[in-house]
Design a protein around this motif. Sequence first.
Motif, PDB file in Angstrom:
ATOM      1  N   GLU A  17       0.844  -1.190   0.000  1.00 46.43           N
ATOM      2  CA  GLU A  17       0.000   0.000   0.000  1.00 46.43           C
ATOM      3  C   GLU A  17       0.884   1.246   0.000  1.00 46.43           C
ATOM      4  N   GLU A  18       0.314   2.369  -0.423  1.00 49.61           N
ATOM      5  CA  GLU A  18       1.056   3.621  -0.532  1.00 49.61           C
ATOM      6  C   GLU A  18       0.373   4.698   0.302  1.00 49.61           C
ATOM      7  N   PHE A  19       1.209   5.618   0.848  1.00 52.83           N
ATOM      8  CA  PHE A  19       0.727   6.664   1.732  1.00 52.83           C
ATOM      9  C   PHE A  19       1.438   7.981   1.412  1.00 52.83           C
ATOM     10  N   ASP A  20       0.833   9.079   1.858  1.00 52.04           N
ATOM     11  CA  ASP A  20       1.439  10.394   1.660  1.00 52.04           C
ATOM     12  C   ASP A  20       1.164  11.240   2.899  1.00 52.04           C
ATOM     13  N   GLY A  42      -5.142   6.578   6.525  1.00 50.25           N
ATOM     14  CA  GLY A  42      -5.811   6.194   5.283  1.00 50.25           C
ATOM     15  C   GLY A  42      -4.777   5.930   4.205  1.00 50.25           C
ATOM     16  N   SER A  43      -5.058   5.015   3.303  1.00 51.62           N
ATOM     17  CA  SER A  43      -4.094   4.653   2.269  1.00 51.62           C
ATOM     18  C   SER A  43      -4.675   4.903   0.892  1.00 51.62           C
ATOM     19  N   ASP A 350       5.529   3.507   2.351  1.00 54.03           N
ATOM     20  CA  ASP A 350       5.164   2.114   2.145  1.00 54.03           C
ATOM     21  C   ASP A 350       4.478   1.497   3.365  1.00 54.03           C
ATOM     22  N   GLY A 351       4.038   2.333   4.325  1.00 53.37           N
ATOM     23  CA  GLY A 351       3.187   1.848   5.395  1.00 53.37           C
ATOM     24  C   GLY A 351       3.856   1.507   6.704  1.00 53.37           C
ATOM     25  N   HIS A 352       5.101   1.957   6.946  1.00 52.61           N
ATOM     26  CA  HIS A 352       5.727   1.728   8.249  1.00 52.61           C
ATOM     27  C   HIS A 352       5.255   2.817   9.222  1.00 52.61           C
TER      28      HIS A 352
END
Length: 851
Positions: A17-20, A42-43, A350-352
Amino acid sequence: SLFKARDWWSTVLGEKEEFDQGCLCLADVDNSGNGQDKIIVGSFMGYLRIFNPHPVKTGDGAQAEDLLLEVHLRDPILQVEVGKFVSGTEMLHLAVLHSRKLCVYSVSGTLGNVEHGNQYQIKLMYEHNLQRTACNMTYGSFGGVKGRDLICIQSVDGMLMVFEQESYAFGRFLPGSLLPGPLAYSSRTDSFITVSSCRQVESYKYQVLAFATDADKRQETEQQKLGSGKRLVVDWSLNIGEQALDICIVSFNQSASSVFVLGERNFFCLKDNGQIRFMKKLDCSPSCFLPYCSVSEGTINTLIGNHNNMLHIYQDVTLKWATQLPHIPVAVRVGCLHDLKGAIVTLSDDGHLQCSYLGTDPSLFQAPKVESRELNYDELDTELKELQKIIKEVNKSQGVWPMTEREDDLKVSAMVSPNFDAVSQATDVEVGTDPVPSITVKITLQNRVVLQKVKLSIYVQPPLVLTCDQFTFEFMNRNPDGIPRVIQCKFRLPLKLICLPGQPSKTASHKITIDTNKSPVSLLSLFPGFANQSDDDQVNIMGFRFLGGSRVTLLASKTSQRYRIQSEQFEDLWLITNELIFRLQQYFEKQGIKDFACSFSGSVPLQEYFELIDHHFELRINGEKLEELLSERAVQFRAIQRRLLTRFKDKTPAPLQHLDTLLDGTYKQVIALADALEENQDNLFQSFTRLKSATHLMILLIGLWQKLSADQTAILEAAFLPLQEDTQALGWEETVDAAISHLLKTCLSKSSKEQALNFSSQLNIPKDTSRLKKHITLLCDRLAKGGRLCLSTDAAAPQTMVMPGGCATIPESDLEERSIEQESTELFTNHKHLTAETSTPEVSPLQGVSE
């Protein structure tokens, strides 16, 4: 750094999954009132998660009970915020921003009666469907309202959309906006602050936005020019000379606040009026930041994460602490979690997700002493020379690539089964009264080296279809160089797959004649699978019938070296003509004859070709008109629905005034237009198939007529067949016209003046086909006068060839007419051997390409 962030709690969210920066928020979202924040994430994959960490000991990973809620919202989540977003209550609610939707949820928990713990759920309070694609949002008490928060969303084209909780307030375009930047709201000055694509920090008063002209269009209207309505003007601006990553506003007290802007290489602190309070040049490229009030009077602390896995803490411009993180943070927040106040929460792309606190973790390792020994420099020199010699020899014998033939790394071959499948795999088992057969193609891959990933794509042209067109083969080891490469393999399928023996006809509307330089060959030996046992004359005449009913007749001259192909449909001539030439070439190659050649001496059948072009273009225009009508009726339908809904909600109902009748009539019109549009799209698809078949025939005849080489024929195919699919946005007519215009301007130009002409770079649907037909005629004329196709932009070759005359008669009695007919030999055709008159059978192609 020796000072590493002390891990208090951490977890990894999802898989791939990707995040910003907008995907992380800390707040008491469930209104528990115990002063503890929850972590909301939220992703971009649409997953919403809420955590309440309770580690047993420092550094523990996430436990099952730490995850309060996980729900898949399907749409990508761009930003999450918590505020007073619901009218009538000051409870906190969760706002989730999607690309085309804003949703506000309430989060609540239910006490559990068993050891599984409490249960949490979210409830949708309201949502707003956005007319424009969203980029980010901010919230606050716009206009000084008390006890509630308003939301402002910025679209990707620079429009600010303000929502007063459940209702939409207004939308305004920011002047000169090109790309959206970060957005923040200052409650003290009641202003929105952003960074424009001109690299300027700009501030807009909320009152100015509210009373500015509505954002119906981005250009000034005549009323604005005459002074009616207020124009949106900036309150203040400051050029910072770089793009901004984020904006944050921090208040010292009730009388002052600061605007913090994180740039690509600096971060700035501005006063309320846009003056610089201070700025700091950063040593590393930043990824996120968070200013917060310091314990020292009049100073601000700032957390800044960078791409070196570091988190720096500044007090104004002074670096106070540097700590190392296990990942690159894209978002950082500070909150109160469980029994840890001031916990630092960071999130990577990357969700860490990690909760940490500052402290020292010194390394107690001491390097062991190395035993000292004397070095023999003579031996080292000898060894160094040997190594240099080896390196030099390797560089000489081997370049950048290995010397082996790289095409041998992977070989693709296809073998077509000689017989049909016992049970047809076609989904449409019949076309008319004809059963649709299927055939199996075996594709073999042979690799010499271990490859990382092989993707096999098999392509056929409609209406032919495949049962499976994509295969992927995964390997454990990686390719040594990691460079993607493409290998193609073409194969032919039997003609009997789409064609059956038919009754020959001696009369037809469309005919073409192919000349050869060798004696005629018996059609029975060329097409053995199409022999009719009841007809003894099939040495010179043979009939073919396509699936669906179209018929083509092939005649061979008894005395001359000619073959005639005729049919009632112009486009049907392509497949049999192409197959005849291919089988003739194969026949004479087996006989050891290498000088066999085919030619075409008839006049190019442009008129028949232009009729197909006009029919295809007419369907495109009809499609546009139907889409416009459907759009108008849909708008009318929604307007009537809104009026009816207003009448039904009214406490004192008014007469419907036949609105229900109008709604029913409009609904019927919408359904009828949708059916008509669908029927037109089917007709357009079939027309495009016929047009491509005719185009292939034209290319074949022009190549035989002017004896074009393979390279020239490839250029002609690229010009006339640029699209595999025909759409309203990009159609065949404008694309082909642009390609032919380029050829006429370059390799087929008559003078330098023509080469200097500039053609429009925009591909729009033309008003009619007259310009395209004129250019096609001019191209044939230039080829007839000696022009040759090439990719060079040099002046055209001298035009010395003379255009041949019309097709002569075939003097033989068994052909029903001896009169000289100017055979409008049909020239253009596509690899689609099946005409578009037939429905789409699910069979393998006559000609396929695998990659």
